[in-house]
Design a protein around this motif. Structure first.
Motif, PDB file in Angstrom:
ATOM      1  N   LYS A  58       1.743 -21.118  24.766  1.00 33.40           N
ATOM      2  CA  LYS A  58       1.980 -22.562  24.667  1.00 33.40           C
ATOM      3  C   LYS A  58       3.479 -22.849  24.571  1.00 33.40           C
ATOM      4  O   LYS A  58       3.990 -23.793  25.184  1.00 33.40           O
ATOM      5  N   LYS A  59       4.192 -22.014  23.804  1.00 36.92           N
ATOM      6  CA  LYS A  59       5.637 -22.211  23.678  1.00 36.92           C
ATOM      7  C   LYS A  59       6.345 -21.938  25.009  1.00 36.92           C
ATOM      8  O   LYS A  59       7.277 -22.649  25.374  1.00 36.92           O
ATOM      9  N   THR A  85       5.741 -24.891  27.223  1.00 47.56           N
ATOM     10  CA  THR A  85       6.594 -26.006  26.804  1.00 47.56           C
ATOM     11  C   THR A  85       8.012 -25.816  27.330  1.00 47.56           C
ATOM     12  O   THR A  85       8.617 -26.754  27.857  1.00 47.56           O
ATOM     13  N   GLU A  88       9.992 -28.234  29.961  1.00 43.14           N
ATOM     14  CA  GLU A  88      11.286 -28.802  29.627  1.00 43.14           C
ATOM     15  C   GLU A  88      12.335 -28.439  30.681  1.00 43.14           C
ATOM     16  O   GLU A  88      13.161 -29.282  31.060  1.00 43.14           O
TER      17      GLU A  88
END
Length: 166
Positions: A153-154, A157, A161
């Motif tokens: 998930k990180k 993300t 970004e």
């Protein structure tokens, strides 16, 4: 690459002696095992205690747990066999299942099937190996975060970004 449409079997617990060993079978359809094991039928998530005839005069009392695909680790039918943790017994069980139509699984093949069947992401499949081979608490915690999907998930993300920034 191995054939992913056949039935595979392997010992899932560490090699050596212990009170209990776990042997896992996975395949697209394991219903044929009901007849071979002399069980009326294998029911999803139902535990059965059954003596399995392994060779002349030797029976092993096992705990059988069946998971109907796609609701299993591999996304296929899975049978878990808990038996006494003697390597001779484990090998007799594996040999008897090979005789009735299974083949020995290659290293990581259960995780591979889970990945192919959409039960695990690539990162989660890799995290299983990391978790098993962790040598300290830091590695153990990092691999557990990866396995839970937290790391992925990180990463997602960060990718999103970067795409926005671009």
């Amino acid at each position: 690459m191995q054939n992913i449409s056949d039935n595979i079997i392997a010992c899932s617990s560490p090699l050596g002696r212990g009170a209990i060993s776990l042997v896992r079978v996975s395949g697209p359809d394991l219903t044929f095992l009901s007849q071979k094991l002399k069980v009326k039928n294998l029911v999803d998530k139902k535990v059965i205690v059954k003596e399995i005839q392994l060779n002349d005069g030797f029976k092993e009392k096992c705990v059988l747990t069946f998971f109907k695909g796609p609701n299993s680790f591999t996304g296929e039918d899975v049978l878990e066999i808990s038996c006494h943790g003697n390597p001779l017994i484990v090998e007799l069980i594996i040999d008897s299942f090979v005789d009735i139509g299974c083949r020995r699984a290659g290293p990581g093949e259960f995780s591979l099937r889970g990945f192919i069947n959409g039960k695990l992401s690539f990162l989660e499949a890799e995290a299983i190996d990391d978790l098993i081979n962790s040598e300290n608490k830091l590695q153990l915690n990092a691999s557990a975060r990866s396995l839970s999907g937290e790391f992925e998930k990180k990463v997602d993300t960060c990718i999103n970004e970067l795409l926005k920034l671009r």
